[in-house]
Scaffold this motif. Structure first.
Motif, short mmCIF file in Angstrom:
data_model
loop_
_atom_site.label_atom_id
_atom_site.label_comp_id
_atom_site.label_asym_id
_atom_site.label_seq_id
_atom_site.Cartn_x
_atom_site.Cartn_y
_atom_site.Cartn_z
N THR A 313 45.71 38.38 30.37
CA THR A 313 46.78 38.59 31.80
C THR A 313 45.51 39.29 32.15
O THR A 313 44.67 39.69 31.88
CB THR A 313 47.84 39.15 31.54
OG1 THR A 313 48.67 39.14 33.07
CG2 THR A 313 47.17 40.93 31.12
N GLN A 314 45.51 39.11 33.69
CA GLN A 314 44.50 39.56 34.32
C GLN A 314 44.84 41.29 34.55
O GLN A 314 45.80 41.37 35.97
CB GLN A 314 43.97 38.94 35.43
CG GLN A 314 43.17 39.40 36.94
CD GLN A 314 42.07 39.78 35.38
OE1 GLN A 314 40.98 38.82 34.98
NE2 GLN A 314 41.36 41.11 35.77
N PRO A 315 45.10 42.55 33.92
CA PRO A 315 44.94 43.85 35.08
C PRO A 315 45.04 44.17 36.55
O PRO A 315 43.95 43.27 36.75
CB PRO A 315 44.54 44.34 33.64
CG PRO A 315 43.94 43.69 32.73
CD PRO A 315 43.71 42.38 33.19
N LEU A 316 45.33 44.52 36.92
CA LEU A 316 45.05 45.34 37.88
C LEU A 316 43.94 46.03 37.83
O LEU A 316 44.22 46.70 37.23
CB LEU A 316 46.03 46.20 39.05
CG LEU A 316 46.21 47.09 40.39
CD1 LEU A 316 46.19 45.94 41.31
CD2 LEU A 316 47.33 47.69 40.36
N PRO A 317 43.39 45.56 38.45
CA PRO A 317 41.64 46.66 38.03
C PRO A 317 41.66 48.77 38.82
O PRO A 317 40.97 49.03 38.53
CB PRO A 317 40.43 45.54 38.93
CG PRO A 317 41.87 44.93 40.61
CD PRO A 317 42.81 44.94 39.93
N ALA A 318 42.99 48.46 39.53
CA ALA A 318 42.87 50.16 40.18
C ALA A 318 44.06 50.67 39.70
O ALA A 318 45.12 49.56 39.04
CB ALA A 318 43.11 49.76 41.54
N THR A 319 44.26 51.87 39.79
CA THR A 319 45.39 52.15 39.12
C THR A 319 47.09 51.84 39.65
O THR A 319 47.87 51.67 39.45
CB THR A 319 45.27 53.70 39.45
OG1 THR A 319 44.28 53.78 38.56
CG2 THR A 319 46.62 54.63 38.65
N ASP A 320 46.79 51.75 41.09
CA ASP A 320 47.49 52.56 42.66
C ASP A 320 47.68 50.46 42.89
O ASP A 320 47.02 50.04 42.83
CB ASP A 320 47.20 52.70 43.50
CG ASP A 320 47.35 54.23 43.06
OD1 ASP A 320 47.91 54.65 42.30
OD2 ASP A 320 46.98 55.17 44.31
#
Length: 535
Positions: A313-320
């Protein structure tokens, strides 16, 4: 002045509705929502004025009467009896990441009360000594055995970001024989592996992200065996650890390493154990980057098949998550079929560079081969869908539930004025049903809305006792918090969700200057399986 809402009225907030006519959903079913959370007496640590964390030795009785973030849900096999678990924040100290574990007793699918999980703070340990007294307890999870005992692995820990207390934390197991009303520490009261004296400030040995599964297959050689798994971080790498109990949680065998960094990448975390219809133990976890791995054991966790890369998968690049301040959460969820041996289901987030979707993939051959990932959410707009959960139930029922931002924020008293009308912002719970008749899970109809009301993730925006009430994801409040996941379970008759809503004003708490406080409550959503036809 107190807001004029009784506790009884809050607990009885049972709303039957249909998702028919709800803009953005193509299918509709009758849905019932019940508020499961309510104020409860317990114990915890206040935060002194000007501090960012509690002080050792200051634990005292108090109220867990504020936010209830992050949840899980388990159904007793062959019944409609449920136990839920979640974070319970202590008094008005939500800003300080100050919480404990609590549980919800839900016989017959009707919330009947909640309580703090005993055995981790001074009012139930009888001491201020650290440990066995802990300043925080976290990461709710739950699973039943065939005799009605419900288990959860727990992570008691200290506010290491300020205190530097050693040990930082440990992995324990607790169980309840009365539907979550009272909890007892398993493994003779000892952690599942020896407590390490390092703190996370030293980046030596930090345990986190734990989960539990139980073999509830009657007549199976490993019936009622308990499987606990967790991650150990050392500051640069992380590995999956596990332990097995064949005594219904009274004792555990020596813990073992399931996945080392040399096998599947530098960081391995977010492990989910699950049991299939033949009693095989599966484990899925997130490896380095966006790699999602699955393995299984046919011999009670003694030996494990080679790891298989189930999806990338492509994770969200930021925390929020964009457009809000709250932390996104755990990227994937996994379960095995109690109907078909070797059938397993994986759901996960996928960030395409501008918005988040929920994906689903499955295997019918013990995780050796996986279907092409399919997008679960069927919204026509570009809103975010996130934090998916997947569950499997009797007779081939499968479901994926997720938080959904396809509806604009309504003009409602529970929505902050600045947020009314905003798009890709406020939250609902959506559900997609699947049916597995032995050849793999097939979608049933379209997404349906399970939450009766759209809720604002920036609530509570009120102050109590001079303190903001919006929960923070860390002591510095760089991010806010709605939880990293939420609960989903399937019984013979129903599909149940247990998730956050800030629509319901808190009982017995008034904001500074008067008016209600819109704390994060846990709401039980119920959809009859019959609503999906032959399901």
């Amino acid at each position: 002045m107190r807001c004029g809402i009784s506790l009884l009225a809050l607990l009885a907030a049972l709303v039957s509705s249909s998702s028919a006519g709800a803009t953005g959903w193509l299918s509709s079913v009758p849905v019932t929502n019940q508020v499961a959370s309510s104020p409860v007496a317990g114990g915890g640590y206040p935060v002194p004025p000007g501090a960012r964390a509690p002080l050792p030795g200051t634990c005292r009785p108090g109220q867990l009467n504020s936010n209830h973030s992050e949840s899980w849900l388990a159904v007793r096999p062959g019944s409609e009896d449920l136990v839920g678990t979640s974070k319970f924040f202590f008094e008005n100290f939500s800003t300080y990441y100050n919480f404990y574990l609590g549980s919800y007793t839900i016989p017959g699918g009707v919330p009947a009360g909640n309580n703090q999980v005993q055995g981790y703070e001074c009012t139930t340990t009888g001491t201020q000594a650290i440990p066995p007294d802990w300043m925080d307890v976290t990461d709710p999870n739950a699973a039943f055995d065939t005799q009605g005992r419900v288990y959860q692995t727990t992570l008691p820990f200290q506010p290491f970001w300020v205190s530097g207390l050693n040990p930082n934390g440990e992995i324990d197991l607790s169980y309840s024989d009365d539907m979550g009303r009272h909890w007892v520490k398993g493994n003779g009261g000892q952690p599942l592996e020896p407590t390490n004296n390092a703190s996370s400030k030293q980046a030596g040995h930090v345990e986190d992200k734990q989960w539990v599964a139980v073999n509830s297959i009657r007549g199976n050689p490993f019936q009622d065996h308990v499987y606990a798994m967790w991650t150990v971080y050392n500051g640069s790498t992380a590995k999956i650890r596990g332990a097995v109990s064949d005594t219904r949680g009274l004792t555990f065998a020596k813990s073992f390493t399931l996945s080392a960094p040399s096998q599947t990448g530098k960081v391995n975390e977010y492990v989910y154990p699950s049991i299939d219809a033949a009693g095989n133990v599966f484990a899925a976890y997130h490896g380095s980057g966006g790699d999602l791995w699955v393995t299984y054991s046919k011999d009670d966790g003694t030996t494990w098949a080679p790891f298989v890369l189930a999806a990338q998968t492509q994770p969200l690049p930021a925390t929020d998550l964009p457009n809000t301040t709250f932390r996104d959460g755990i990227i994937e969820n996994f379960t095995a079929s109690p109907t078909w041996p070797g059938h397993v289901y994986l759901t996960y987030e996928y960030w395409d560079g501008s918005q988040m979707d929920v994906k689903f993939t499955q295997s019918t051959d013990y995780g050796q081969h996986w279907s092409a990932p399919a997008t679960v959410n069927d919204n026509a707009d570009a809103s975010d869908q996130f934090q998916p959960s997947v569950a499997a139930g009797p007779n081939g029922a499968v479901a994926v539930a997720f938080y959904d931002r396809r509806l604009a924020c309504p003009n409602d008293a529970s929505i902050l004025r600045a947020d009314r009308g905003r798009t890709n912002f406020c939250v609902n719970i959506s559900l997609q049903a699947y049916k597995d008749d032995g050849f793999g899970a097939v979608p049933v109809a379209h997404n349906v809305r399970v939450s009766r009301y759209t809720w604002d993730p920036q609530q509570p925006g009120q102050n109590v006792g001079g303190l903001p009430q919006l929960p923070c994801a860390d002591a510095n409040c760089a991010s806010t918090f709605i939880g990293d996941y939420f609960g989903l379970a399937i019984s013979q008759r129903n599909i149940y969700t247990l998730g956050v809503s800030t629509h319901y004003p808190a009982a017995g708490v008034s904001a500074d200057g008067g008016g209600p406080v819109y704390y994060q409550q846990q709401v039980l959503g119920t959809v009859a399986r019959s609503a999906f036809g032959d399901y």
